[in-house]
Design a protein around this motif. Structure first.
Motif, PDB file in Angstrom:
ATOM      1  N   CYS A  10       0.877  -1.170   0.000  1.00  0.00           N
ATOM      2  CA  CYS A  10       0.000   0.000   0.000  1.00  0.00           C
ATOM      3  C   CYS A  10       0.915   1.221   0.000  1.00  0.00           C
ATOM      4  O   CYS A  10       2.045   1.157   0.483  1.00  0.00           O
ATOM      5  N   ASP A  11       0.435   2.309  -0.531  1.00  0.00           N
ATOM      6  CA  ASP A  11       1.198   3.551  -0.518  1.00  0.00           C
ATOM      7  C   ASP A  11       0.573   4.544   0.451  1.00  0.00           C
ATOM      8  O   ASP A  11      -0.641   4.530   0.667  1.00  0.00           O
ATOM      9  N   LEU A  12       1.416   5.385   1.007  1.00  0.00           N
ATOM     10  CA  LEU A  12       0.951   6.500   1.814  1.00  0.00           C
ATOM     11  C   LEU A  12       1.044   7.774   0.995  1.00  0.00           C
ATOM     12  O   LEU A  12       1.835   7.871   0.044  1.00  0.00           O
ATOM     13  N   VAL A  13       0.254   8.760   1.360  1.00  0.00           N
ATOM     14  CA  VAL A  13       0.402  10.077   0.764  1.00  0.00           C
ATOM     15  C   VAL A  13       1.826  10.526   1.069  1.00  0.00           C
ATOM     16  O   VAL A  13       2.303  10.385   2.199  1.00  0.00           O
ATOM     17  N   ASP A  14       2.518  11.032   0.058  1.00  0.00           N
ATOM     18  CA  ASP A  14       3.931  11.377   0.206  1.00  0.00           C
ATOM     19  C   ASP A  14       4.073  12.729   0.908  1.00  0.00           C
ATOM     20  O   ASP A  14       4.386  13.755   0.295  1.00  0.00           O
ATOM     21  N   TYR A  50       5.999  -2.909   7.294  1.00  0.00           N
ATOM     22  CA  TYR A  50       7.268  -2.208   7.115  1.00  0.00           C
ATOM     23  C   TYR A  50       7.025  -1.007   6.199  1.00  0.00           C
ATOM     24  O   TYR A  50       6.076  -0.993   5.421  1.00  0.00           O
ATOM     25  N   ILE A  51       7.919  -0.021   6.298  1.00  0.00           N
ATOM     26  CA  ILE A  51       7.783   1.181   5.479  1.00  0.00           C
ATOM     27  C   ILE A  51       9.120   1.529   4.835  1.00  0.00           C
ATOM     28  O   ILE A  51      10.181   1.374   5.450  1.00  0.00           O
ATOM     29  N   LEU A  52       9.051   1.984   3.604  1.00  0.00           N
ATOM     30  CA  LEU A  52      10.191   2.544   2.884  1.00  0.00           C
ATOM     31  C   LEU A  52       9.661   3.778   2.164  1.00  0.00           C
ATOM     32  O   LEU A  52       8.815   3.656   1.275  1.00  0.00           O
ATOM     33  N   ALA A  53      10.122   4.950   2.585  1.00  0.00           N
ATOM     34  CA  ALA A  53       9.605   6.226   2.065  1.00  0.00           C
ATOM     35  C   ALA A  53       8.094   6.231   2.295  1.00  0.00           C
ATOM     36  O   ALA A  53       7.652   6.228   3.432  1.00  0.00           O
ATOM     37  N   ASN A  54       7.284   6.198   1.229  1.00  0.00           N
ATOM     38  CA  ASN A  54       5.829   6.173   1.411  1.00  0.00           C
ATOM     39  C   ASN A  54       5.213   4.834   0.979  1.00  0.00           C
ATOM     40  O   ASN A  54       4.002   4.732   0.837  1.00  0.00           O
ATOM     41  N   ARG A  55       6.026   3.811   0.822  1.00  0.00           N
ATOM     42  CA  ARG A  55       5.537   2.479   0.447  1.00  0.00           C
ATOM     43  C   ARG A  55       5.469   1.593   1.682  1.00  0.00           C
ATOM     44  O   ARG A  55       6.434   1.475   2.432  1.00  0.00           O
ATOM     45  N   LEU A  56       4.312   0.982   1.886  1.00  0.00           N
ATOM     46  CA  LEU A  56       4.107   0.040   2.989  1.00  0.00           C
ATOM     47  C   LEU A  56       4.155  -1.390   2.460  1.00  0.00           C
ATOM     48  O   LEU A  56       3.700  -1.663   1.342  1.00  0.00           O
ATOM     49  N   PHE A  57       4.684  -2.280   3.258  1.00  0.00           N
ATOM     50  CA  PHE A  57       4.753  -3.707   2.950  1.00  0.00           C
ATOM     51  C   PHE A  57       4.238  -4.458   4.172  1.00  0.00           C
ATOM     52  O   PHE A  57       4.745  -4.260   5.278  1.00  0.00           O
ATOM     53  N   MET A  58       3.205  -5.280   3.983  1.00  0.00           N
ATOM     54  CA  MET A  58       2.608  -6.015   5.089  1.00  0.00           C
ATOM     55  C   MET A  58       2.781  -7.524   4.858  1.00  0.00           C
ATOM     56  O   MET A  58       2.517  -8.022   3.775  1.00  0.00           O
ATOM     57  N   ILE A  59       3.237  -8.209   5.911  1.00  0.00           N
ATOM     58  CA  ILE A  59       3.369  -9.668   5.901  1.00  0.00           C
ATOM     59  C   ILE A  59       2.370 -10.201   6.917  1.00  0.00           C
ATOM     60  O   ILE A  59       2.345  -9.747   8.067  1.00  0.00           O
ATOM     61  N   GLN A  90      -7.072   8.934   5.059  1.00  0.00           N
ATOM     62  CA  GLN A  90      -6.456  10.264   4.929  1.00  0.00           C
ATOM     63  C   GLN A  90      -4.942  10.161   4.766  1.00  0.00           C
ATOM     64  O   GLN A  90      -4.300  11.101   4.312  1.00  0.00           O
ATOM     65  N   PHE A  91      -4.375   9.013   5.144  1.00  0.00           N
ATOM     66  CA  PHE A  91      -2.938   8.788   5.041  1.00  0.00           C
ATOM     67  C   PHE A  91      -2.572   7.924   3.832  1.00  0.00           C
ATOM     68  O   PHE A  91      -1.498   8.056   3.270  1.00  0.00           O
ATOM     69  N   GLN A  92      -3.439   6.999   3.495  1.00  0.00           N
ATOM     70  CA  GLN A  92      -3.139   5.999   2.468  1.00  0.00           C
ATOM     71  C   GLN A  92      -3.627   6.455   1.105  1.00  0.00           C
ATOM     72  O   GLN A  92      -4.579   7.224   0.993  1.00  0.00           O
ATOM     73  N   GLN A  93      -2.951   5.931   0.088  1.00  0.00           N
ATOM     74  CA  GLN A  93      -3.417   6.119  -1.283  1.00  0.00           C
ATOM     75  C   GLN A  93      -3.213   4.809  -2.023  1.00  0.00           C
ATOM     76  O   GLN A  93      -2.360   3.998  -1.650  1.00  0.00           O
TER      77      GLN A  93
END
Length: 114
Positions: A10-14, A50-59, A90-93
């Motif tokens: 998932c991405d977050l708003v940058d 986990y997060i990298l910049a605005n990219r989320l990774f879920m396991i 409001q945070f995710q895109q």
């Protein structure tokens, strides 16, 4: 017990302020107990994000009772989960390739160390 591992992105708003606030909501002290309960009740045994910049990774480690469709139905019937989801939007895109209303997309495994 049979378990499976599922991975989603998932991405977050940058926006650094929004990302910081999103992280705060996911701290152990701030995550709503009703959300943790709904996750466990759906057959999710373990979850890490986990997060990298605005990219989320879920396991997720799930048991045999878990299906995305069942989780979706449970979430739709739970007012507290719906409140949490409205807050999180409001945070995710949506990441690239998402359909209307999608935000967490399943990832395809392309390698596994044997």
């Amino acid at each position: 017990m049979v378990t499976r591992r599922l991975c989603y992105a998932c991405d977050l708003v940058d926006n650094p302020e929004l990302i910081s606030e999103y992280k705060h909501y996911h701290s152990r002290e701030e995550t709503w107990p009703e959300i943790t309960k709904s996750i466990k009740d759906s057959g999710i045994i373990d979850m890490e994000i986990y997060i990298l910049a605005n990219r989320l990774f879920m396991i997720m480690e799930v048991d045999e009772s878990y299906t995305p469709e069942r989780k979706q139905m449970m979430d739709a019937a739970n007012p507290k989960v719906q409140e949490w989801e409205r807050l999180m939007w409001q945070f995710q895109q949506a990441p690239p390739g998402a359909k209307e209303g999608e935000k967490w997309l399943p990832m395809e495994q392309i390698y596994k160390l044997e």
